[in-house]
Design a protein around this motif. Structure first.
Motif, PDB file in Angstrom:
ATOM      1  N   GLU A  26       0.623  13.455   0.250  1.00 14.45           N
ATOM      2  CA  GLU A  26       1.621  12.814   0.647  1.00 14.45           C
ATOM      3  C   GLU A  26       2.865  13.041   0.500  1.00 14.45           C
ATOM      4  O   GLU A  26       3.348  11.737   0.826  1.00 14.45           O
ATOM      5  CB  GLU A  26       0.641  11.936   0.020  1.00 14.45           C
ATOM      6  CG  GLU A  26      -0.911  11.276   0.411  1.00 14.45           C
ATOM      7  CD  GLU A  26      -1.529  11.948  -1.072  1.00 14.45           C
ATOM      8  OE1 GLU A  26      -2.490  11.511  -1.327  1.00 14.45           O
ATOM      9  OE2 GLU A  26      -1.252  12.760  -1.632  1.00 14.45           O
ATOM     10  N   THR A  48       9.321  12.570  -0.759  1.00 15.61           N
ATOM     11  CA  THR A  48       9.577  11.476  -0.190  1.00 15.61           C
ATOM     12  C   THR A  48       7.961  11.170  -0.305  1.00 15.61           C
ATOM     13  O   THR A  48       7.529  12.188   0.092  1.00 15.61           O
ATOM     14  CB  THR A  48       9.671  11.279   0.650  1.00 15.61           C
ATOM     15  OG1 THR A  48      11.248  11.715   1.129  1.00 15.61           O
ATOM     16  CG2 THR A  48       9.276   9.971   1.489  1.00 15.61           C
ATOM     17  N   LEU A  50       4.623   9.281   1.027  1.00 20.55           N
ATOM     18  CA  LEU A  50       4.546   8.262   1.837  1.00 20.55           C
ATOM     19  C   LEU A  50       2.243   7.810   1.658  1.00 20.55           C
ATOM     20  O   LEU A  50       1.733   8.506   0.939  1.00 20.55           O
ATOM     21  CB  LEU A  50       4.370   8.588   3.429  1.00 20.55           C
ATOM     22  CG  LEU A  50       6.010   9.498   3.952  1.00 20.55           C
ATOM     23  CD1 LEU A  50       5.069   9.545   5.166  1.00 20.55           C
ATOM     24  CD2 LEU A  50       6.259   8.064   4.501  1.00 20.55           C
ATOM     25  N   ASP A  54       3.312   4.517   4.886  1.00 17.86           N
ATOM     26  CA  ASP A  54       5.072   3.964   4.354  1.00 17.86           C
ATOM     27  C   ASP A  54       5.144   3.901   3.385  1.00 17.86           C
ATOM     28  O   ASP A  54       4.530   5.269   2.233  1.00 17.86           O
ATOM     29  CB  ASP A  54       4.419   2.391   3.693  1.00 17.86           C
ATOM     30  CG  ASP A  54       3.703   1.403   5.037  1.00 17.86           C
ATOM     31  OD1 ASP A  54       4.479   1.954   5.961  1.00 17.86           O
ATOM     32  OD2 ASP A  54       3.421   0.247   4.583  1.00 17.86           O
ATOM     33  N   GLU A  55       6.334   4.318   3.254  1.00 15.18           N
ATOM     34  CA  GLU A  55       7.388   5.309   2.117  1.00 15.18           C
ATOM     35  C   GLU A  55       7.588   4.426   0.740  1.00 15.18           C
ATOM     36  O   GLU A  55       7.835   3.459   1.178  1.00 15.18           O
ATOM     37  CB  GLU A  55       8.826   5.737   2.346  1.00 15.18           C
ATOM     38  CG  GLU A  55       9.572   6.209   1.737  1.00 15.18           C
ATOM     39  CD  GLU A  55      11.647   6.733   1.882  1.00 15.18           C
ATOM     40  OE1 GLU A  55      12.309   6.352   1.315  1.00 15.18           O
ATOM     41  OE2 GLU A  55      11.695   7.012   2.465  1.00 15.18           O
TER      42      GLU A  55
END
Length: 183
Positions: A26, A48, A50, A54-55
């Motif tokens: 992720e 980042t 996710l 979605d971030e």
């Protein structure tokens, strides 16, 4: 023109260890520009997170190295992080959240065997309400963790894995091997 300074082998090894880290699926890691004025040598990576496409959290981990040392660092290397994540508004209003956020960092460092000293930082919770023409949800909440510490060992991978665990905790991901149930 300033003379070229050879990159110290300790810094080169530390950067190689950071580059070799593999995060959980992720989390996406990438090299990002490092600040140039904080220390003679610097390296930075961004992350980042996710969740369901979605971030939900982002962060930076910066490795600073000053061969001459720095009194405030209590050493020659310093790790600096900034992590931010969206929250549910009810969570952002919880007065216990800053202490919990800080424990995510210290527990991650301790749990990954990342030896450190001179740790310090802040945890900020923000609740924003939009009005008028501003697009987006009417209320947005964020958590921000800013911290720095001095590694007391050469195992930069342990520190990077701890940072990835901090990203995961801040994003609300379950521990590895645990499946979250969807509501």
């Amino acid at each position: 023109m300033a003379p070229q300074i050879a990159t110290p082998s300790t810094f080169t090894r530390a950067v190689e260890e950071l580059r070799a880290v593999t995060a959980r699926p992720e989390i996406t890691l990438e090299e990002v520009p490092a600040p140039q004025r904080l220390a003679p040598f610097a390296h930075a990576m961004g992350g980042t997170v996710l969740r369901h496409g979605d971030e939900v959290a982002t962060g930076r981990l910066i490795l600073l190295h000053d061969p001459a040392g720095h009194d405030a660092w209590d050493g020659t290397m310093r790790l600096v992080t900034y992590v931010t994540a969206e929250l549910e508004a009810e969570l952002a209003a919880d007065p216990l959240l800053p202490g919990v956020g800080w424990s995510w960092l210290t527990d991650a460092l301790d749990g990954h065997g990342a030896a450190y000293t001179a740790i310090g930082g802040t945890v900020t919770q923000t609740l924003s309400t939009r009005f008028g023409e501003l697009a987006g949800p009417p209320t947005a909440a964020d958590l921000e963790i800013r911290a720095s510490w001095t590694p007391t060992d050469d195992d930069m991978q342990a520190h990077a894995h701890a940072w990835c665990a901090l990203l995961a905790s801040t994003a609300g991901l379950p521990p590895p091997g645990v499946t979250a149930l969807r509501a």
